[in-house]
Design a protein around this motif. Structure first.
Motif, PDB file in Angstrom:
ATOM      1  N   GLN A  69     -16.246  54.371  71.148  1.00 37.11           N
ATOM      2  CA  GLN A  69     -15.747  53.096  71.644  1.00 37.11           C
ATOM      3  C   GLN A  69     -16.904  52.285  72.207  1.00 37.11           C
ATOM      4  O   GLN A  69     -17.885  52.843  72.704  1.00 37.11           O
ATOM      5  CB  GLN A  69     -14.684  53.303  72.727  1.00 37.11           C
ATOM      6  CG  GLN A  69     -13.382  53.891  72.224  1.00 37.11           C
ATOM      7  CD  GLN A  69     -12.373  54.075  73.338  1.00 37.11           C
ATOM      8  OE1 GLN A  69     -12.572  54.878  74.242  1.00 37.11           O
ATOM      9  NE2 GLN A  69     -11.282  53.326  73.275  1.00 37.11           N
ATOM     10  N   TRP A  81      -2.332  42.761  73.730  1.00 37.20           N
ATOM     11  CA  TRP A  81      -3.342  43.804  73.634  1.00 37.20           C
ATOM     12  C   TRP A  81      -2.777  45.108  73.084  1.00 37.20           C
ATOM     13  O   TRP A  81      -3.515  45.919  72.515  1.00 37.20           O
ATOM     14  CB  TRP A  81      -3.969  44.044  75.009  1.00 37.20           C
ATOM     15  CG  TRP A  81      -2.998  44.318  76.097  1.00 37.20           C
ATOM     16  CD1 TRP A  81      -2.398  43.429  76.936  1.00 37.20           C
ATOM     17  CD2 TRP A  81      -2.480  45.607  76.475  1.00 37.20           C
ATOM     18  NE1 TRP A  81      -1.546  44.055  77.807  1.00 37.20           N
ATOM     19  CE2 TRP A  81      -1.579  45.393  77.556  1.00 37.20           C
ATOM     20  CE3 TRP A  81      -2.689  46.899  76.024  1.00 37.20           C
ATOM     21  CZ2 TRP A  81      -0.889  46.434  78.164  1.00 37.20           C
ATOM     22  CZ3 TRP A  81      -1.999  47.934  76.629  1.00 37.20           C
ATOM     23  CH2 TRP A  81      -1.115  47.700  77.688  1.00 37.20           C
ATOM     24  N   LEU A 307     -13.559  47.533  73.573  1.00 40.38           N
ATOM     25  CA  LEU A 307     -12.836  47.347  74.819  1.00 40.38           C
ATOM     26  C   LEU A 307     -13.458  46.197  75.606  1.00 40.38           C
ATOM     27  O   LEU A 307     -14.668  46.183  75.828  1.00 40.38           O
ATOM     28  CB  LEU A 307     -12.878  48.625  75.662  1.00 40.38           C
ATOM     29  CG  LEU A 307     -12.238  49.870  75.036  1.00 40.38           C
ATOM     30  CD1 LEU A 307     -12.511  51.088  75.909  1.00 40.38           C
ATOM     31  CD2 LEU A 307     -10.740  49.668  74.860  1.00 40.38           C
ATOM     32  N   SER A 486      -7.502  53.844  77.653  1.00 43.06           N
ATOM     33  CA  SER A 486      -7.837  52.579  76.991  1.00 43.06           C
ATOM     34  C   SER A 486      -6.795  51.517  77.334  1.00 43.06           C
ATOM     35  O   SER A 486      -7.134  50.362  77.628  1.00 43.06           O
ATOM     36  CB  SER A 486      -7.912  52.783  75.478  1.00 43.06           C
ATOM     37  OG  SER A 486      -8.946  53.698  75.132  1.00 43.06           O
TER      38      SER A 486
END
Length: 510
Positions: A69, A81, A307, A486
């Motif tokens: 990530q 999201w 992210l 997340s």
């Protein structure tokens, strides 16, 4: 009757001009008035550049083929999201929760009520006009003298009085008490707006978290069932060996005990998933008996590869809990002004204009007009210390709100910091768990082959099964935790609510 009274009756427009003159003076006084109390200033944005003592790596690399990530500083947060997890079932559930959740509906209604309170308070800034109409019918006592000169009760005459008109009053708000009250109500409406945003963010976050939890427990149930299948295979091998006279009856009992022990873990897992499914049904506005959550599968959740990360200076302008604390601080600041204005005189102007007559047919004749102009100044002289105590209380309440605001900011920074560190450790853990699972799986295969060939003991085989079971469950949990963390980062950063529930008077944070 004086000549002035005759002139006023002959010129009814004079009353209107005088009333207009008086009210014009009052309006001028209001315009020139001062507004007592402090003018609110938003707390300064923090100058922090990071959330943790040591910077979190921008790239969260996991070993053993697990996905990495990347943290993108300043990246725009998507309003939807949850769609980044690529789960149609999840998206459908979240949208249904937004439409039908009762807490969210209550927050919307509370906001609407708060906005009406602002409108009601704002009405105090304008003149108040009231119509009046009255009809009286009276009969008073009456004495008359008879023929002998003695006073005796007589028949009193009955009289009627009819009147219509209008009254105008205006509180000049010389010291700004009404303006501060409007400011306070507007701040409280802002507070409710941010409470609505917080309810929206909490709802979407909980819906996503519950869905991931359901998927995680389902995966654990599936893994446990696979382990039970392996236990059954082991028990079959042991029984074959016992029938061939190669092992003692104790080995059979040990294998049966292991199978029974693993089977006892399933009811607890099924209870956990039932509890979360019921909670998710409630979030969507339904009773558990009327709505069933989808059978979420962990493998159908995609891990977001990028992210977003908002700097602390921007976070305080987009987290709804921080903004709600700021709005409450603003309301308490305005309350100081309201309490201060009560220490000063209040000035009220009023005027009444109407028609009055003994008969309805002549009610609207010019000669039956009446009017009244008045001004009132009300100044506190002795209140037993009440007004000063109220002002001191308002100041203390403001100080408490300021401390609450600062604590809310600190708590939000901690939440983001904890989540960032959790994501970093998730990336480190997932690779180690994958390696442990692969090693345990290979070890179990070799132990089964060895046991079938009579080269190892049952205890070694059961130990290998126990290690594999623990590794399988731990790997599933680490996968789910990485997805859950997340999602938690999106929630901790505000979740992009301002794109769905925009602020009316301020620019969006992004």
């Amino acid at each position: 009757m004086s000549s002035r009274g005759t002139e006023d009756n002959a010129r009814p427009d004079l009353a209107y001009r005088r009333a207009a003159r008086i009210f014009s003076m009052g309006l001028c006084m209001a315009v020139a008035a001062c507004t007592v109390g402090p003018d609110f200033e938003r707390p300064a944005q923090p100058h922090l550049k990071r959330y943790t003592e040591n910077p979190v790596p921008r790239r969260l690399v996991a070993t053993m083929g697990e996905p990495a990530q990347r943290i993108e500083v300043g990246k725009r947060i998507s309003a939807q999201w949850w769609e980044l997890f690529r789960s149609p079932e999840l998206t459908s559930v979240v949208h249904q929760a937004i439409r039908e959740n009762k807490t969210l509906l209550a927050a919307r209604a509370t906001l609407a009520a708060a906005e009406e309170e602002v409108a009601a308070a704002r009405g105090g800034l304008y003149p108040q006009i009231e119509a009046l109409a009255n009809a009286d019918r009276t009969r008073s006592s009456h004495l008359q003298t008879n023929a002998t000169g003695i006073s005796v009760p007589g028949e009193a005459p009955i009289s009627n009085l009819y009147s219509v008109g209008a009254t105008v009053s205006y509180a000049t708000d010389v010291f700004g008490g009404t303006k501060r009250k409007v400011e306070q109500q507007q701040a409280l409406a802002d507070f409710q707006r941010y409470q609505l945003a917080a309810a929206y963010l909490t709802l979407t976050g909980n819906a996503v978290t519950d869905a991931i939890t359901i998927a995680s427990i389902n995966a654990q149930i599936e893994a446990t069932q696979d382990v039970i299948t392996g236990d059954q295979q082991t028990l079959s091998l042991v029984r074959q060996a016992f029938d061939a006279g190669k092992v003692a009856r104790a080995d059979v009992l040990t294998a049966e005990t292991q199978l029974a022990s693993d089977e006892t873990t399933l009811p607890a897992l099924r209870q956990q998933v039932s509890t979360v499914r019921h909670a998710l049904a409630t979030l969507t506005g339904h009773a558990p008996a009327t709505w069933a959550a989808p059978s979420f599968k962990l493998e159908r959740f995609s891990l977001p590869r990028e992210l977003p990360l908002t700097l602390p200076s921007r976070l305080v302008r987009q987290r709804p809990d921080i903004l709600a604390a700021e709005a409450q601080l603003h309301a308490d600041s305005a309350a100081i002004g309201v309490a201060t204005a009560q220490l000063f005189p209040s000035i009220t102007l009023s005027a009444t204009l109407g028609q009055e007559s003994l008969r309805t047919g002549t009610l609207f004749n010019t000669a039956n007009q009446f009017w009244n102009l008045s001004g009132q100044i009300l100044a506190p002289i002795f209140e037993g210390g009440t007004l000063y105590a109220q002002r001191r209380a308002a100041i203390d309440t403001y100080k408490a709100s300021l401390a609450t605001y600062e604590q809310t900011v600190l708590d939000s920074f901690q939440q983001v910091a904890d989540t960032l560190k959790a994501l970093q450790h998730d990336a480190e853990l997932i690779g180690a768990q994958r390696l442990l699972l692969d090693t345990a799986s290979e070890s179990l295969k070799l132990q089964r082959i060895s046991y079938a060939a009579g080269k190892t003991t049952l205890l070694n085989l059961i130990d290998a099964e126990r290690v594999y079971q623990q590794a399988r469950i731990a790997f599933v949990r680490s996968q789910a935790q990485r997805v859950r963390d997340s999602a938690q980062l999106f929630v901790a950063l505000g979740g992009g609510w301002w794109q769905v529930l925009p602020e009316p008077d301020r620019p969006s944070p992004n």
